[in-house]
Design a protein around this motif. Structure first.
Motif, PDB file in Angstrom:
ATOM      1  N   LEU A 179      -0.619  10.186   0.786  1.00 40.61           N
ATOM      2  CA  LEU A 179      -0.537   9.314   2.007  1.00 40.61           C
ATOM      3  C   LEU A 179      -1.283   9.459   3.184  1.00 40.61           C
ATOM      4  N   VAL A 180      -1.608  10.632   3.201  1.00 40.01           N
ATOM      5  CA  VAL A 180      -2.783  11.214   4.313  1.00 40.01           C
ATOM      6  C   VAL A 180      -4.192  10.658   3.870  1.00 40.01           C
ATOM      7  N   THR A 181      -4.513  10.896   2.705  1.00 42.65           N
ATOM      8  CA  THR A 181      -5.918  10.657   2.441  1.00 42.65           C
ATOM      9  C   THR A 181      -6.413   9.418   2.058  1.00 42.65           C
ATOM     10  N   ASP A 182      -5.444   8.466   1.122  1.00 44.91           N
ATOM     11  CA  ASP A 182      -5.728   7.294   0.631  1.00 44.91           C
ATOM     12  C   ASP A 182      -6.310   6.548   1.694  1.00 44.91           C
ATOM     13  N   GLY A 183      -7.207   5.487   1.365  1.00 43.74           N
ATOM     14  CA  GLY A 183      -7.783   4.594   2.350  1.00 43.74           C
ATOM     15  C   GLY A 183      -8.429   5.228   3.747  1.00 43.74           C
ATOM     16  N   ASP A 184      -8.452   6.437   3.665  1.00 45.21           N
ATOM     17  CA  ASP A 184      -9.277   7.053   4.970  1.00 45.21           C
ATOM     18  C   ASP A 184     -10.767   7.189   4.615  1.00 45.21           C
ATOM     19  N   GLU A 204      -0.962  -5.171  -8.995  1.00 41.99           N
ATOM     20  CA  GLU A 204      -2.214  -5.480  -8.528  1.00 41.99           C
ATOM     21  C   GLU A 204      -3.157  -4.484  -7.646  1.00 41.99           C
ATOM     22  N   VAL A 205      -2.050  -3.657  -6.851  1.00 42.15           N
ATOM     23  CA  VAL A 205      -2.666  -2.651  -6.222  1.00 42.15           C
ATOM     24  C   VAL A 205      -2.418  -1.434  -6.350  1.00 42.15           C
ATOM     25  N   GLY A 206      -1.759  -1.136  -7.706  1.00 44.74           N
ATOM     26  CA  GLY A 206      -1.659   0.192  -8.093  1.00 44.74           C
ATOM     27  C   GLY A 206      -0.240   0.682  -7.862  1.00 44.74           C
ATOM     28  N   GLY A 207       0.892  -0.140  -7.383  1.00 45.52           N
ATOM     29  CA  GLY A 207       2.083   0.162  -7.171  1.00 45.52           C
ATOM     30  C   GLY A 207       2.953  -0.197  -8.379  1.00 45.52           C
ATOM     31  N   ARG A 208       4.268   0.271  -8.168  1.00 45.51           N
ATOM     32  CA  ARG A 208       5.346   0.006  -9.013  1.00 45.51           C
ATOM     33  C   ARG A 208       6.516   0.540  -8.625  1.00 45.51           C
ATOM     34  N   ILE A 209       7.543  -0.498  -8.758  1.00 43.80           N
ATOM     35  CA  ILE A 209       8.960   0.002  -8.312  1.00 43.80           C
ATOM     36  C   ILE A 209       9.830   0.172  -9.704  1.00 43.80           C
ATOM     37  N   ASP A 210      10.263   1.629  -9.995  1.00 44.94           N
ATOM     38  CA  ASP A 210      10.764   2.022 -10.981  1.00 44.94           C
ATOM     39  C   ASP A 210      12.149   1.297 -11.452  1.00 44.94           C
ATOM     40  N   ALA A 211      12.819   1.096 -10.352  1.00 43.51           N
ATOM     41  CA  ALA A 211      14.150   0.605 -10.571  1.00 43.51           C
ATOM     42  C   ALA A 211      14.771  -0.318  -9.367  1.00 43.51           C
ATOM     43  N   GLY A 234       2.923  10.092  -7.626  1.00 42.45           N
ATOM     44  CA  GLY A 234       3.913  10.542  -9.169  1.00 42.45           C
ATOM     45  C   GLY A 234       5.341  10.494  -8.505  1.00 42.45           C
ATOM     46  N   LEU A 235       5.763   9.799  -7.418  1.00 38.74           N
ATOM     47  CA  LEU A 235       6.866   9.787  -6.898  1.00 38.74           C
ATOM     48  C   LEU A 235       7.721   8.427  -7.558  1.00 38.74           C
ATOM     49  N   LYS A 236       9.117   8.808  -8.017  1.00 38.97           N
ATOM     50  CA  LYS A 236       9.826   7.409  -8.485  1.00 38.97           C
ATOM     51  C   LYS A 236       9.966   6.734  -7.081  1.00 38.97           C
ATOM     52  N   VAL A 237      10.001   5.385  -7.463  1.00 42.22           N
ATOM     53  CA  VAL A 237      10.245   4.527  -6.442  1.00 42.22           C
ATOM     54  C   VAL A 237      11.344   3.590  -6.692  1.00 42.22           C
ATOM     55  N   ILE A 238      12.410   3.467  -5.838  1.00 43.48           N
ATOM     56  CA  ILE A 238      14.005   3.031  -6.373  1.00 43.48           C
ATOM     57  C   ILE A 238      14.156   2.274  -5.066  1.00 43.48           C
ATOM     58  N   VAL A 239      14.470   0.637  -5.536  1.00 41.73           N
ATOM     59  CA  VAL A 239      14.985  -0.154  -4.354  1.00 41.73           C
ATOM     60  C   VAL A 239      16.350  -0.275  -4.376  1.00 41.73           C
ATOM     61  N   VAL A 240      17.090  -0.301  -3.308  1.00 35.62           N
ATOM     62  CA  VAL A 240      18.708  -0.400  -3.046  1.00 35.62           C
ATOM     63  C   VAL A 240      18.816  -1.473  -2.185  1.00 35.62           C
ATOM     64  N   THR A 241      19.234  -2.574  -2.469  1.00 31.58           N
ATOM     65  CA  THR A 241      19.343  -3.641  -1.557  1.00 31.58           C
ATOM     66  C   THR A 241      20.560  -4.463  -1.706  1.00 31.58           C
ATOM     67  N   ASN A 242      21.378  -4.695  -0.702  1.00 28.71           N
ATOM     68  CA  ASN A 242      22.640  -5.448  -0.623  1.00 28.71           C
ATOM     69  C   ASN A 242      22.185  -6.971  -0.692  1.00 28.71           C
ATOM     70  N   GLN A 243      22.668  -7.755  -1.623  1.00 26.58           N
ATOM     71  CA  GLN A 243      22.452  -9.048  -1.679  1.00 26.58           C
ATOM     72  C   GLN A 243      23.541  -9.960  -1.936  1.00 26.58           C
ATOM     73  N   SER A 244      24.163 -10.182  -0.799  1.00 25.91           N
ATOM     74  CA  SER A 244      25.380 -10.963  -0.707  1.00 25.91           C
ATOM     75  C   SER A 244      25.149 -12.485  -0.917  1.00 25.91           C
ATOM     76  N   GLU A 279       1.055  -1.211   0.127  1.00 29.81           N
ATOM     77  CA  GLU A 279      -0.122  -0.057  -0.030  1.00 29.81           C
ATOM     78  C   GLU A 279       0.923   1.225   0.140  1.00 29.81           C
ATOM     79  N   ALA A 280       2.073   1.278   0.754  1.00 35.54           N
ATOM     80  CA  ALA A 280       2.786   2.287   0.770  1.00 35.54           C
ATOM     81  C   ALA A 280       3.470   2.589  -0.699  1.00 35.54           C
ATOM     82  N   VAL A 281       3.885   1.480  -1.396  1.00 35.89           N
ATOM     83  CA  VAL A 281       4.596   1.741  -2.569  1.00 35.89           C
ATOM     84  C   VAL A 281       3.492   2.151  -3.671  1.00 35.89           C
ATOM     85  N   ALA A 282       2.054   1.660  -3.441  1.00 29.32           N
ATOM     86  CA  ALA A 282       1.168   2.328  -4.640  1.00 29.32           C
ATOM     87  C   ALA A 282       0.725   3.716  -4.204  1.00 29.32           C
ATOM     88  N   ALA A 283       0.811   4.145  -2.615  1.00 28.52           N
ATOM     89  CA  ALA A 283       0.540   5.664  -2.460  1.00 28.52           C
ATOM     90  C   ALA A 283       1.615   6.397  -3.040  1.00 28.52           C
TER      91      ALA A 283
END
Length: 182
Positions: A177-182, A83-90, A48-58, A39-43
């Motif tokens: 983030l404040v109004t969605d789902g309220d 499925e919930v309207g979210g997306r990770i851009d990179a 309109g924000l870019k959503v970018i994951v940065v992860t150590n994967q040793s 839900e956070a990623v969908a919000a």
């Protein structure tokens, strides 16, 4: 600190922020989302924000799985987010570590391995983002340190519900983030 008009992107650590960290998670069958993460990623996406994951994967460097497994896992994550309207851009992942059993991934202090800022800096450059207009949410001090070194505000996620955390920490900067789902 950024304001509502200038926030461009949210960088996220993966294990412990988006999904439960079972240790070297790479099998899509073991994908268990953190409460409120989808839900956070969908919000973020709907704001309109870019959503970018940065992860150590040793685990890649240790030979437990390969880069293709990481890519498959990320593909499943994005499909489920869709499925919930979210997306990770990179997705940026770092397979390098000092203890790597795979020789090409053995490095004593790779610039991409958090707390080093390499993945964040690449994301900023690739997406033409202003560091002052971005935040990074991570569950470890090394995540916040990588953000600091890249000039990005770092937020330490203590666990629990990611959407509730994002609303509390970013709600004044992202109206949806404040109004969605309220």
């Amino acid at each position: 600190m950024t304001d509502a008009l200038s926030l461009q992107a949210v960088f996220l650590d993966r294990d412990g922020v988006l999904n439960i960290d079972h240790g070297y998670v790479h099998d899509p069958a073991a994908l268990d989302w953190i409460d409120g993460a989808r839900e956070a990623v969908a919000a973020f996406t709907q704001a309109g924000l870019k959503v970018i994951v940065v992860t150590n994967q040793s685990g890649v460097g240790r030979g437990y799985f390969d880069d293709a497994a990481v890519d498959r896992f990320h593909g499943v994550m994005n499909a489920q987010l869709g499925e919930v309207g979210g997306r990770i851009d990179a997705f940026y992942h770092c397979p390098f570590c000092e203890e790597a059993s795979v020789e090409r991934y053995r490095h004593p202090d790779h610039p991409d391995r958090k707390p080093n800022p390499g993945m964040v800096l690449r994301g900023l450059a690739d997406w033409n983002l202003d560091p002052a207009a971005c935040v990074l949410i991570g569950d470890k001090d090394r995540d916040v340190e990588a953000a600091r070194r890249a000039g990005v505000e770092g937020l330490l996620f203590p666990g629990g519900d990611l959407l509730a955390f994002a609303r509390a920490r970013l709600g004044d900067r992202i109206a949806t983030l404040v109004t969605d789902g309220d």
